[in-house]
Design a protein around this motif. Sequence first.
Motif, mmCIF file in Angstrom:
data_model
loop_
_atom_site.group_PDB
_atom_site.id
_atom_site.type_symbol
_atom_site.label_atom_id
_atom_site.label_comp_id
_atom_site.label_asym_id
_atom_site.label_seq_id
_atom_site.Cartn_x
_atom_site.Cartn_y
_atom_site.Cartn_z
ATOM 1 N N GLU A 30 0.837 -1.190 0.000
ATOM 2 C CA GLU A 30 0.000 0.000 0.000
ATOM 3 C C GLU A 30 0.876 1.246 0.000
ATOM 4 O O GLU A 30 1.858 1.326 0.749
ATOM 5 N N THR A 31 0.535 2.213 -0.828
ATOM 6 C CA THR A 31 1.312 3.438 -0.951
ATOM 7 C C THR A 31 0.384 4.642 -0.942
ATOM 8 O O THR A 31 -0.651 4.639 -1.614
ATOM 9 N N ARG A 32 0.756 5.661 -0.181
ATOM 10 C CA ARG A 32 -0.009 6.915 -0.175
ATOM 11 C C ARG A 32 0.939 8.065 -0.484
ATOM 12 O O ARG A 32 1.963 8.241 0.174
ATOM 13 N N LEU A 33 0.609 8.830 -1.496
ATOM 14 C CA LEU A 33 1.397 9.988 -1.879
ATOM 15 C C LEU A 33 0.558 11.241 -1.693
ATOM 16 O O LEU A 33 -0.611 11.285 -2.103
ATOM 17 N N GLU A 34 1.157 12.241 -1.056
ATOM 18 C CA GLU A 34 0.491 13.526 -0.866
ATOM 19 C C GLU A 34 1.423 14.631 -1.353
ATOM 20 O O GLU A 34 2.598 14.675 -0.971
ATOM 21 N N MET A 35 0.896 15.490 -2.209
ATOM 22 C CA MET A 35 1.702 16.569 -2.786
ATOM 23 C C MET A 35 0.882 17.850 -2.788
ATOM 24 O O MET A 35 -0.300 17.838 -3.136
ATOM 25 N N GLU A 36 1.496 18.972 -2.369
ATOM 26 C CA GLU A 36 0.746 20.230 -2.277
ATOM 27 C C GLU A 36 1.619 21.405 -2.684
ATOM 28 O O GLU A 36 2.802 21.485 -2.351
#
Length: 207
Positions: A192-198
């Motif tokens: 499982e992978t979660r990427l957050e970019m802002e």
Amino acid sequence: MRMPRCFRLPAALSCLFLLVWAGQLWADEIPEDDWGSFVMPFDPWADAATGEWCRYHYRVNGGRLVVLSSEVVSREADTLTVEERRRGGLPAFSEKQVIPQVLNLEDICASLRANGLQVRVMGASLTPDTLDIAGRSIACTAFFTHLEVVDPERKLENELKQTQWLSNEVPGSGVVKVVKDQIGRLGARSIETRLEMELVEWGVGEP
């Protein structure tokens, strides 16, 4: 991300090769005849100009903060040269890219199929939204996709839920925020992978 080019986020982020686990469907599948209904109402790249830049913060699985700066360094007709610089242990790179068509679900799925993948769309939506970035409220369109994709040759199953917030108020790619949750399965193994970019700042001139 074409991670559509999701803006062509970092190249690693721009490949939408990701998604599905066979057998258990928790949502109603969207028929292929309806995929063409999910199209961004604008193309942020259309008016991209030399010298425009954006800086982003992103993390994978809540890990080390990576700072990405993306700058349009030249434009010739329908071709942009975009330079990306990274801080946080990842190499910088430059690449030439053709301005993408308006982001739409049908083209995303066609690109995946062109690479030999089987695609199902379990959910999609386009929603007006407003995000507060660097003390400023930015009107966005949130493009949500829930895709299931199988690589039959490698016997790899992936599921991806992704939301991209885009705005014409932001230069270059127009990307304001991206959140991607991916589950990849190969036999009994699951990752499982979660990427957050802002977006954190943007402008014209020296980034």
